[in-house]
Design a protein around this motif. Structure first.
Motif, short mmCIF file in Angstrom:
data_model
loop_
_atom_site.label_atom_id
_atom_site.label_comp_id
_atom_site.label_asym_id
_atom_site.label_seq_id
_atom_site.Cartn_x
_atom_site.Cartn_y
_atom_site.Cartn_z
N MET A 1 40.02 45.45 39.91
CA MET A 1 40.89 44.52 40.61
C MET A 1 40.22 44.03 41.89
O MET A 1 39.67 44.81 42.64
CB MET A 1 42.19 45.21 41.04
CG MET A 1 43.23 45.38 40.01
SD MET A 1 44.21 43.89 39.84
CE MET A 1 45.02 44.26 38.34
N GLN A 2 40.28 42.75 42.10
CA GLN A 2 39.81 42.16 43.36
C GLN A 2 41.01 41.98 44.27
O GLN A 2 42.09 41.58 43.82
CB GLN A 2 39.16 40.81 43.11
CG GLN A 2 37.87 40.89 42.35
CD GLN A 2 37.29 39.49 42.12
OE1 GLN A 2 38.01 38.55 41.83
NE2 GLN A 2 35.98 39.39 42.25
N LYS A 3 40.82 42.28 45.55
CA LYS A 3 41.88 42.14 46.54
C LYS A 3 41.46 41.13 47.59
O LYS A 3 40.33 41.17 48.07
CB LYS A 3 42.16 43.46 47.24
CG LYS A 3 42.72 44.54 46.37
CD LYS A 3 42.96 45.79 47.21
CE LYS A 3 43.45 46.92 46.34
NZ LYS A 3 43.71 48.13 47.13
N ARG A 4 42.40 40.26 47.94
CA ARG A 4 42.16 39.34 49.05
C ARG A 4 43.36 39.42 49.98
O ARG A 4 44.50 39.23 49.55
CB ARG A 4 41.99 37.92 48.53
CG ARG A 4 41.62 36.93 49.64
CD ARG A 4 41.33 35.58 49.08
NE ARG A 4 42.56 35.01 48.56
CZ ARG A 4 42.89 33.73 48.64
NH1 ARG A 4 42.07 32.87 49.17
NH2 ARG A 4 44.03 33.30 48.16
N LEU A 176 46.54 39.47 47.66
CA LEU A 176 46.51 38.82 46.35
C LEU A 176 45.59 39.65 45.47
O LEU A 176 44.42 39.84 45.79
CB LEU A 176 46.01 37.39 46.48
CG LEU A 176 45.91 36.59 45.18
CD1 LEU A 176 47.30 36.33 44.60
CD2 LEU A 176 45.20 35.26 45.44
N LEU A 177 46.13 40.17 44.37
CA LEU A 177 45.37 40.98 43.43
C LEU A 177 44.96 40.14 42.23
O LEU A 177 45.79 39.46 41.63
CB LEU A 177 46.19 42.18 42.95
CG LEU A 177 46.64 43.16 44.02
CD1 LEU A 177 47.70 44.09 43.47
CD2 LEU A 177 45.44 43.95 44.52
N SER A 178 43.69 40.18 41.89
CA SER A 178 43.16 39.44 40.74
C SER A 178 42.32 40.38 39.88
O SER A 178 41.64 41.24 40.40
CB SER A 178 42.26 38.29 41.18
OG SER A 178 42.95 37.44 42.06
N GLU A 179 42.38 40.17 38.58
CA GLU A 179 41.52 40.94 37.68
C GLU A 179 40.09 40.49 37.86
O GLU A 179 39.83 39.29 38.05
CB GLU A 179 41.96 40.75 36.23
CG GLU A 179 43.31 41.33 35.94
CD GLU A 179 43.72 41.11 34.50
OE1 GLU A 179 42.87 40.75 33.67
OE2 GLU A 179 44.91 41.32 34.20
N LYS A 180 39.17 41.43 37.81
CA LYS A 180 37.75 41.07 37.94
C LYS A 180 37.31 40.26 36.73
O LYS A 180 37.69 40.54 35.61
CB LYS A 180 36.87 42.32 38.06
CG LYS A 180 36.99 42.97 39.40
CD LYS A 180 36.00 44.08 39.54
CE LYS A 180 36.10 44.68 40.93
NZ LYS A 180 35.20 45.77 41.12
N GLN A 181 36.53 39.25 37.00
CA GLN A 181 36.03 38.38 35.92
C GLN A 181 34.73 38.88 35.38
O GLN A 181 33.87 39.32 36.05
CB GLN A 181 35.85 36.96 36.46
CG GLN A 181 37.17 36.35 36.91
CD GLN A 181 38.13 36.09 35.76
OE1 GLN A 181 37.72 35.74 34.66
NE2 GLN A 181 39.40 36.28 35.99
#
Length: 181
Positions: A1-4, A176-181
């Motif tokens: 997970m990427q966090k911003r 903002l949590l995003s799945e790693k690409q």
């Protein structure tokens, strides 16, 4: 997970203060206005807004309540197991009042629709406005729009906005949590 990190600490406090000043511009003395935080996450935000308004206006007469929408949601029967409701803490009638519904994140609009249904158990308000800390504006399932917005976030359905409150998680932060690409 990427966090911003979108908001944290002082920026979050400044955002709350700005929203309170917008409320004051429209409602002036709050004699006919009540704040309603939507359970569970909107209550922390509503408490902060209430505290800030009380300090700015030097008044403890601003009415605030917490509204549980568990059994008004259109998806509560889809959950596994028993659903447990929280308690409502609204000790006033909203008949003829200007109601400001408060929640942390506006996403699909379904929570707000459920809150408006639940609100009618306490009377028929003169008007209902919506205040949200984060507006995920491109994800609506229902035509609902906030009157007071802390921050707009363009996100996709696979992303998640997480709001942490000092009272609950030990720090004030919006990520903002995003799945790693």
């Amino acid at each position: 997970m990427q966090k911003r990190t979108l908001l944290s600490g002082q920026k979050l406090q400044i955002t709350i203060k700005r929203l309170c000043h917008q409320l004051i511009e429209n409602h002036i003395d709050f004699n006919n206005t009540v704040l309603i935080g939507i359970q569970p996450r909107g209550t922390f935000f509503a408490d902060r807004v209430h505290q800030e308004l009380s300090e700015i206006l030097k008044s403890s007469a601003i009415k605030k309540g917490h509204l549980d929408i568990t059994f008004f949601r259109d998806d509560f029967r889809r959950k596994d197991g028993l659903v447990t409701a929280s308690s409502n803490t609204i000790d006033f009638i909203i008949e003829g009042k200007q109601v400001i519904l408060i929640d942390d994140v506006l996403w699909t609009g379904r929570t707000i629709r459920a809150a408006m249904d639940a609100l009618l158990a306490y009377g028929r308000p003169e008007s209902v406005e919506l205040m949200v800390l984060i507006d995920r504006r491109f994800s609506r399932h229902l035509p609902i729009e906030a009157n007071y917005i802390g921050m707009q976030v363009d996100s996709v359905d696979s992303q998640k906005v997480k709001v942490s409150w000092k009272e609950n998680e030990g720090e004030d932060k919006v990520i903002l949590l995003s799945e790693k690409q």
